[in-house]
Design a protein around this motif. Structure first.
Motif, mmCIF file in Angstrom:
data_model
loop_
_atom_site.group_PDB
_atom_site.id
_atom_site.type_symbol
_atom_site.label_atom_id
_atom_site.label_comp_id
_atom_site.label_asym_id
_atom_site.label_seq_id
_atom_site.Cartn_x
_atom_site.Cartn_y
_atom_site.Cartn_z
ATOM 1 N N GLU A 197 8.856 2.147 -3.211
ATOM 2 C CA GLU A 197 9.495 1.590 -2.017
ATOM 3 C C GLU A 197 8.636 1.815 -0.784
ATOM 4 N N THR A 198 9.035 1.191 0.297
ATOM 5 C CA THR A 198 8.334 1.352 1.566
ATOM 6 C C THR A 198 9.047 2.414 2.398
ATOM 7 N N ASN A 199 8.782 3.669 2.069
ATOM 8 C CA ASN A 199 9.261 4.766 2.896
ATOM 9 C C ASN A 199 8.285 5.926 2.767
ATOM 10 N N LEU A 200 8.354 6.821 3.713
ATOM 11 C CA LEU A 200 7.420 7.944 3.728
ATOM 12 C C LEU A 200 7.942 9.140 2.935
ATOM 13 N N HIS A 201 9.254 9.291 2.874
ATOM 14 C CA HIS A 201 9.809 10.499 2.267
ATOM 15 C C HIS A 201 9.654 10.559 0.749
ATOM 16 N N ASN A 202 9.292 9.476 0.105
ATOM 17 C CA ASN A 202 9.089 9.494 -1.343
ATOM 18 C C ASN A 202 7.630 9.330 -1.749
ATOM 19 N N ILE A 203 6.715 9.570 -0.834
ATOM 20 C CA ILE A 203 5.300 9.525 -1.190
ATOM 21 C C ILE A 203 5.011 10.701 -2.115
ATOM 22 N N GLY A 204 4.342 10.410 -3.200
ATOM 23 C CA GLY A 204 4.120 11.390 -4.253
ATOM 24 C C GLY A 204 3.538 12.713 -3.780
ATOM 25 N N SER A 230 0.826 -1.214 0.000
ATOM 26 C CA SER A 230 0.000 0.000 0.000
ATOM 27 C C SER A 230 0.861 1.266 0.000
ATOM 28 N N ILE A 231 2.013 1.213 0.648
ATOM 29 C CA ILE A 231 2.929 2.360 0.634
ATOM 30 C C ILE A 231 3.687 2.397 -0.690
ATOM 31 N N GLN A 232 4.092 1.236 -1.175
ATOM 32 C CA GLN A 232 4.811 1.175 -2.452
ATOM 33 C C GLN A 232 3.966 1.741 -3.593
ATOM 34 N N ALA A 233 2.654 1.541 -3.518
ATOM 35 C CA ALA A 233 1.762 1.984 -4.589
ATOM 36 C C ALA A 233 1.700 3.509 -4.706
#
Length: 169
Positions: free
Chosen positions: A70-77, A61-64
């Motif tokens: 990836e599974t990180n918060l800093h690269n959420i669109g 769900s985070i990768q999507a």
């Protein structure tokens, strides 16, 4: 360069743990170094996508919604499109780069001689956001961001090393 940042952050965390072992620390100093230790652990975990780069498993769900999958918060669109990530880096750089000019000899702020490790990235991130908004930016984040994260990691390592040496001598 990203793994170099992670290594420096690991050494920084090691330094803060060793600083915390010193018995002569005031309560304020102890709280600052506990904060830095937690900060380094979170920073390291975010950089390695909470271990995904080591073991290959992530949260779908985070990768999507992540720009790099990836599974990180800093690269959420949403964070990147609104500039929150870059403005956060800029704020961190300004705070760490200018803090010792205002509050002297505090473990919270790196020494003045380390200011450029933080101010150069801050200026770059602010400049990037302004030129990106205008649509005339000749640079891309992917090609340059790791350089500035690495500079901040070097500055944080040197800060912890200086305090570790200062308090043990």
């Amino acid at each position: 360069m990203e793994w170099g940042s992670v290594a420096l952050l690991c050494f920084s965390a090691f330094n803060t743990i060793n600083i915390l072992k010193q018995s002569h620390l005031s309560l304020t100093e102890r709280l600052v170094w506990i904060f830095y230790t937690v900060f380094f652990v979170i920073f390291i975990a975010e950089e390695i996508s909470w271990g995904e780069r080591l073991h290959g498993y992530g949260i779908e769900s985070i990768q999507a919604i992540n720009t790099q999958g990836e599974t990180n918060l800093h690269n959420i669109g949403a964070f990147q499109l609104k500039g929150f990530l870059h403005l956060g880096w800029a704020a961190l750089g300004l705070l760490l780069g200018l803090g010792s000019w205002i509050i002297k000899n505090s473990p919270l702020f790196p020494d003045k001689k380390l200011s450029l490790y933080f101010l150069i990235p801050a200026i770059w991130y602010i400049s990037f956001e302004f030129c990106r908004e205008d649509g005339i930016c000749p640079i891309t984040v992917a090609n340059h961001q790791e350089i500035y994260e690495f500079l901040i990691a070097i500055g944080l390592f040197l800060h912890t090393r200086l305090w570790r040496r200062r308090k043990t001598c």
